[in-house]
Write a protein that holds these residues in place. Structure first.
Motif, mmCIF file in Angstrom:
data_model
loop_
_atom_site.group_PDB
_atom_site.id
_atom_site.type_symbol
_atom_site.label_atom_id
_atom_site.label_comp_id
_atom_site.label_asym_id
_atom_site.label_seq_id
_atom_site.Cartn_x
_atom_site.Cartn_y
_atom_site.Cartn_z
ATOM 1 N N TYR A 73 0.850 -1.187 0.000
ATOM 2 C CA TYR A 73 0.000 0.000 0.000
ATOM 3 C C TYR A 73 0.889 1.242 0.000
ATOM 4 O O TYR A 73 2.057 1.174 0.403
ATOM 5 C CB TYR A 73 -0.923 0.001 1.218
ATOM 6 C CG TYR A 73 -2.047 -1.007 1.108
ATOM 7 C CD1 TYR A 73 -3.282 -0.634 0.581
ATOM 8 C CD2 TYR A 73 -1.863 -2.337 1.500
ATOM 9 C CE1 TYR A 73 -4.318 -1.556 0.453
ATOM 10 C CE2 TYR A 73 -2.885 -3.264 1.375
ATOM 11 C CZ TYR A 73 -4.104 -2.874 0.849
ATOM 12 O OH TYR A 73 -5.120 -3.788 0.719
ATOM 13 N N PRO A 74 0.355 2.387 -0.464
ATOM 14 C CA PRO A 74 1.190 3.597 -0.556
ATOM 15 C C PRO A 74 1.909 3.971 0.736
ATOM 16 O O PRO A 74 3.046 4.449 0.690
ATOM 17 C CB PRO A 74 0.178 4.670 -0.970
ATOM 18 C CG PRO A 74 -0.803 3.917 -1.810
ATOM 19 C CD PRO A 74 -0.950 2.589 -1.110
ATOM 20 N N ASN A 75 1.262 3.720 1.908
ATOM 21 C CA ASN A 75 1.929 4.095 3.164
ATOM 22 C C ASN A 75 3.111 3.198 3.504
ATOM 23 O O ASN A 75 3.844 3.453 4.461
ATOM 24 C CB ASN A 75 0.932 4.126 4.328
ATOM 25 C CG ASN A 75 0.358 2.763 4.666
ATOM 26 O OD1 ASN A 75 0.628 1.776 3.989
ATOM 27 N ND2 ASN A 75 -0.439 2.703 5.722
ATOM 28 N N GLN A 76 3.308 2.138 2.724
ATOM 29 C CA GLN A 76 4.452 1.246 2.907
ATOM 30 C C GLN A 76 5.588 1.558 1.943
ATOM 31 O O GLN A 76 6.608 0.873 1.951
ATOM 32 C CB GLN A 76 4.008 -0.209 2.722
ATOM 33 C CG GLN A 76 2.965 -0.684 3.720
ATOM 34 C CD GLN A 76 2.469 -2.084 3.381
ATOM 35 O OE1 GLN A 76 1.765 -2.285 2.401
ATOM 36 N NE2 GLN A 76 2.853 -3.056 4.200
ATOM 37 N N LEU A 77 5.409 2.577 1.122
ATOM 38 C CA LEU A 77 6.374 2.894 0.071
ATOM 39 C C LEU A 77 7.199 4.125 0.419
ATOM 40 O O LEU A 77 6.729 5.037 1.110
ATOM 41 C CB LEU A 77 5.644 3.152 -1.253
ATOM 42 C CG LEU A 77 4.721 2.069 -1.796
ATOM 43 C CD1 LEU A 77 4.073 2.556 -3.091
ATOM 44 C CD2 LEU A 77 5.474 0.769 -2.024
ATOM 45 N N SER A 78 8.416 4.170 -0.118
ATOM 46 C CA SER A 78 9.212 5.395 -0.062
ATOM 47 C C SER A 78 8.666 6.409 -1.067
ATOM 48 O O SER A 78 7.842 6.066 -1.930
ATOM 49 C CB SER A 78 10.666 5.084 -0.403
ATOM 50 O OG SER A 78 10.771 4.676 -1.772
ATOM 51 N N GLY A 79 9.135 7.647 -0.983
ATOM 52 C CA GLY A 79 8.705 8.672 -1.940
ATOM 53 C C GLY A 79 9.017 8.289 -3.376
ATOM 54 O O GLY A 79 8.191 8.460 -4.278
#
Length: 243
Positions: A136-142
Motif C-alpha cells: 500500500y502507498p503508506n508502505q512505500l518510499s517517496g
C-alpha cells in the motif's frame, strides 16, 4: 514510396494566460514533436506549471490556441496524462497493483480482467516494482510512490505525458535512479514527455530540447542532443535565467 510528413503532437500558437489580471504566460509559440522529451525550466512563478495545465486542458488560455494532434485542446483527455510532484496522488486504500489497474477498468476499449492484469504487471516491471505490487502507498518510499504514479500514467498509453517536477522532493540518489528509469521508459515506449524542473543539470541530462521560461515568455529553446551536463552548459542556461 513517399515519406510521411511528421507533424507536431503539440502546437501552441500565441497563447497567453493571466490570473486575477496578472500575466503569467504571454504569447507562447511552441511546437513539440512526437517522441520528444522536453524539459521546461525557469524560476519559481515563471509559468512552468501553468504551461503544463494549459497543454493538459486543466485550465483555458485567455488568448491563442493549443492543439494536440491537430485538435484544439478544450478539456482534459486520456490522451494526455499528468504526473505531479506530490506523493499523495495515489489511492491510499489501494495496493500498488490496484492503483495501476484502476483507470484501466474505466478504459473505453473495455479491457478484460486478464488484459488489465497483464498490462499492470508489464508497467510494474518497467518501473522496477514487480515485488511491491501488493504493498500500500503508506508502505512505500517517496521514490516508489513516484514510480507507481508513473506506471499508472503509462498504463493508459497516453500520447503525451506531462510531469510537473516529479522528482523535486526526492533525495539525490533516488532522483538519479528515477531519471535513469525515465530514460529507459522513454527508450521503450517512445512516449512524448514534457517535464518541468527547476534543476538545470536534470534538464541537461534528460531533455532532447530545453525550453527556458522567463517572466512568462520563452527566453530560449535549446537543442540538447549531446546531453552534456558540464559547467559550460550549466552556465549558459544560468545566464539565460538571470534577471
Amino acid at each position: 514510396m513517399m515519406a510521411v510528413a511528421v507533424k507536431p503532437i503539440i502546437e501552441m500558437c500565441a497563447v497567453s494566460k493571466s490570473y486575477e489580471g496578472r500575466p503569467v504566460l504571454t504569447d507562447i509559440n511552441l511546437e513539440i514533436w512526437p517522441g520528444e522529451l522536453i524539459c521546461v525550466i525557469g524560476p519559481s512563478g515563471c509559468g512552468k506549471s501553468t504551461l503544463l495545465n494549459l497543454i493538459g486542458g486543466f485550465v483555458k488560455a485567455d488568448q491563442g490556441e493549443i492543439r494536440l494532434n491537430g485538435v484544439r485542446v478544450e478539456k482534459p483527455s486520456r490522451q494526455c496524462i499528468m504526473v505531479f510532484q506530490e506523493f499523495d496522488q495515489l489511492f491510499a486504500w489501494q495496493t500498488v497493483r490496484h492503483n495501476i489497474e484502476f483507470p484501466l477498468k474505466k478504459a473505453p476499449e473495455q479491457l478484460s480482467h486478464r488484459e488489465i492484469r497483464s498490462r499492470a504487471e508489464h508497467y510494474l516491471e518497467l518501473v522496477k516494482l514487480t515485488e511491491f505490487g501488493e504493498y500500500y502507498p503508506n508502505q512505500l518510499s517517496g521514490g516508489m510512490k513516484q514510480r507507481t504514479a508513473l506506471a499508472r500514467a503509462l498504463a493508459l498509453s497516453p500520447q503525451l505525458l506531462l510531469m510537473d517536477e516529479p522528482f523535486g522532493s526526492l533525495d539525490a540518489q533516488t532522483k538519479g535512479e528515477l531519471q535513469e528509469t525515465l530514460l529507459e521508459i522513454r527508450q521503450e515506449t517512445q512516449a512524448t514527455t514534457i517535464f518541468v524542473t527547476h534543476d538545470i543539470r536534470e534538464a541537461l541530462y534528460l531533455a532532447d530540447r530545453i525550453v527556458v521560461l522567463k517572466a512568462g515568455a520563452v527566453a530560449a529553446v535549446i537543442e540538447n542532443h549531446s546531453r552534456n551536463t558540464d559547467e559550460t552548459q550549466v552556465a549558459v542556461i544560468t545566464a539565460l535565467l538571470s534577471p
